[in-house]
Design a protein around this motif. Sequence first.
Motif, PDB file in Angstrom:
ATOM      1  N   GLU A   1       0.826  -1.208   0.000  1.00 41.32           N
ATOM      2  CA  GLU A   1       0.000   0.000   0.000  1.00 41.32           C
ATOM      3  C   GLU A   1       0.867   1.266   0.000  1.00 41.32           C
ATOM      4  N   ILE A   2       1.948   1.270   0.780  1.00 39.18           N
ATOM      5  CA  ILE A   2       2.842   2.425   0.800  1.00 39.18           C
ATOM      6  C   ILE A   2       3.508   2.610  -0.559  1.00 39.18           C
ATOM      7  N   LYS A   3       3.943   1.517  -1.170  1.00 39.05           N
ATOM      8  CA  LYS A   3       4.576   1.608  -2.493  1.00 39.05           C
ATOM      9  C   LYS A   3       3.589   2.122  -3.529  1.00 39.05           C
ATOM     10  N   ARG A   4       2.330   1.683  -3.420  1.00 40.14           N
ATOM     11  CA  ARG A   4       1.324   2.155  -4.373  1.00 40.14           C
ATOM     12  C   ARG A   4       1.118   3.656  -4.231  1.00 40.14           C
ATOM     13  N   ARG A   5       1.081   4.134  -2.996  1.00 43.64           N
ATOM     14  CA  ARG A   5       0.822   5.559  -2.760  1.00 43.64           C
ATOM     15  C   ARG A   5       2.024   6.438  -3.102  1.00 43.64           C
ATOM     16  N   THR A   6       3.209   5.879  -2.993  1.00 45.50           N
ATOM     17  CA  THR A   6       4.406   6.692  -3.261  1.00 45.50           C
ATOM     18  C   THR A   6       4.973   6.458  -4.646  1.00 45.50           C
ATOM     19  N   GLY A   7       4.279   5.644  -5.439  1.00 41.42           N
ATOM     20  CA  GLY A   7       4.703   5.445  -6.830  1.00 41.42           C
ATOM     21  C   GLY A   7       5.874   4.509  -7.014  1.00 41.42           C
ATOM     22  N   GLN A   8       6.189   3.692  -6.011  1.00 45.25           N
ATOM     23  CA  GLN A   8       7.269   2.728  -6.133  1.00 45.25           C
ATOM     24  C   GLN A   8       6.780   1.484  -6.859  1.00 45.25           C
ATOM     25  N   PRO A   9       7.693   0.738  -7.522  1.00 49.11           N
ATOM     26  CA  PRO A   9       7.305  -0.523  -8.187  1.00 49.11           C
ATOM     27  C   PRO A   9       6.766  -1.519  -7.180  1.00 49.11           C
ATOM     28  N   LEU A  10       5.633  -2.127  -7.519  1.00 46.91           N
ATOM     29  CA  LEU A  10       5.034  -3.124  -6.637  1.00 46.91           C
ATOM     30  C   LEU A  10       5.730  -4.467  -6.808  1.00 46.91           C
ATOM     31  N   CYS A  11       5.680  -5.254  -5.757  1.00 48.34           N
ATOM     32  CA  CYS A  11       6.296  -6.585  -5.797  1.00 48.34           C
ATOM     33  C   CYS A  11       5.374  -7.561  -6.545  1.00 48.34           C
ATOM     34  N   ILE A  12       5.904  -8.209  -7.605  1.00 46.03           N
ATOM     35  CA  ILE A  12       5.111  -9.199  -8.351  1.00 46.03           C
ATOM     36  C   ILE A  12       5.631 -10.570  -7.952  1.00 46.03           C
ATOM     37  N   CYS A  13       4.849 -11.272  -7.182  1.00 47.38           N
ATOM     38  CA  CYS A  13       5.291 -12.561  -6.650  1.00 47.38           C
ATOM     39  C   CYS A  13       4.657 -13.704  -7.433  1.00 47.38           C
TER      40      CYS A  13
END
Length: 395
Positions: free
Chosen positions: A383-395
């Motif tokens: 959620e933090i990565k989504r809000r700050t525009g960081q790449p999400l983890c694709i597992c």
Amino acid sequence: MAERAALEELVKLQGERVRGLKQQKASAELIEEEVGKLLKLKAQLGPDESKQKFVLKTPKDFDIAGNFDPMIPDAECLKIMCEILSSLQIGDFLVKVNDRRILDGMFAICGVSDSKFRTICSSVDKLDKVSWEEVKNEMVGEKGLAPEVADRIGDYVQQHGGVSLVEQLLQDPKLSQNKQALEGLGDLKLLFEYLTLFGIDDKISFDLSLARGLDYYTGVIYEAVLLQTPAQAGEEPLGVGSVAAGGRYDGLVGMFDPKGRKVPCVGLSIGVERIFSIVEQRLEVLEEKVRTTETQVLVASAQKKLLEERLKLVSELWDAGIKAELLYKKNPKLLNQLQYCEEAGIPLVAIIGEQELKDGVIKLRSVTSREEVNVRREDLVEEIKRRTGQPLCIC
């Protein structure tokens, strides 16, 4: 010894004068004049044999046979300057270039005496701020230049362009007969070839009115100016002058060498104070605050005795590559933690409380909107990565 001591005192006093003028933000013309005096005094002083000697080194590929190509490092400096100014995102800019040798040759064929060279250059350098008529009136009325000489200068210094202007001047019947000007034009033509290869020739303009730093520059000179500053419609743009400058000064370092060896040098400087003025104006217009940290989220607590839980959570966020921090107090007040985020420009707060620990959630708060949502602890990183525009983890 007494003579050297007197010279050292003069150097000290002149150095203090230069620093004082800079602090007072005196005109660039006056500062350059006083810097020139300082350099001449230092040249008279020569090396101090009582001090530890140092060895001046030249590039390994430099030799007296002339195989060293000075336009390569000159072009590289201009490339660096453009990269820095582009990355700062302070607005569109243009880098003006000229050559000291072209100026020398131009003034010589126009009929300017050596004694008037510097003072006439200072007038020409004002063309980016005032009209040619004003510059001409100053040269003729205040500095005693013949009107016909001023007119001949005007025919040249009002020209600017790219490599086509260089080629045009190489065919000029008078300028092309001057050895110094011809050397300068030849190097500028080569410089533009390299600038094209570097992909920045569209940012560079050959400007014959550029006449700065003539006490120490020996070849190519350049300065960057903003074409516009970030401001709302109807507002006056911020007048800051040049935001970067530089050039070639092959004769400067050798002045401090006991053997007087020629050391090729080129460099650039960035006008940090002027750039800050532009950034401050932009932030004022946009009503934004300067972020003093890159922190993305502050780990906070809503009750006392939760320091260990804060440390656990901040460690989890660090391991996930999120820029997080926490206040070092054992039991900080929640209001103080939120105020810290507002002052530092931290966008998110991850709040731990006794109820959140029981429910297995973290309260995530947006600092600007003050909106709060409960996020499952295992989903917090995404959620933090989504809000700050960081790449999400694709597992």
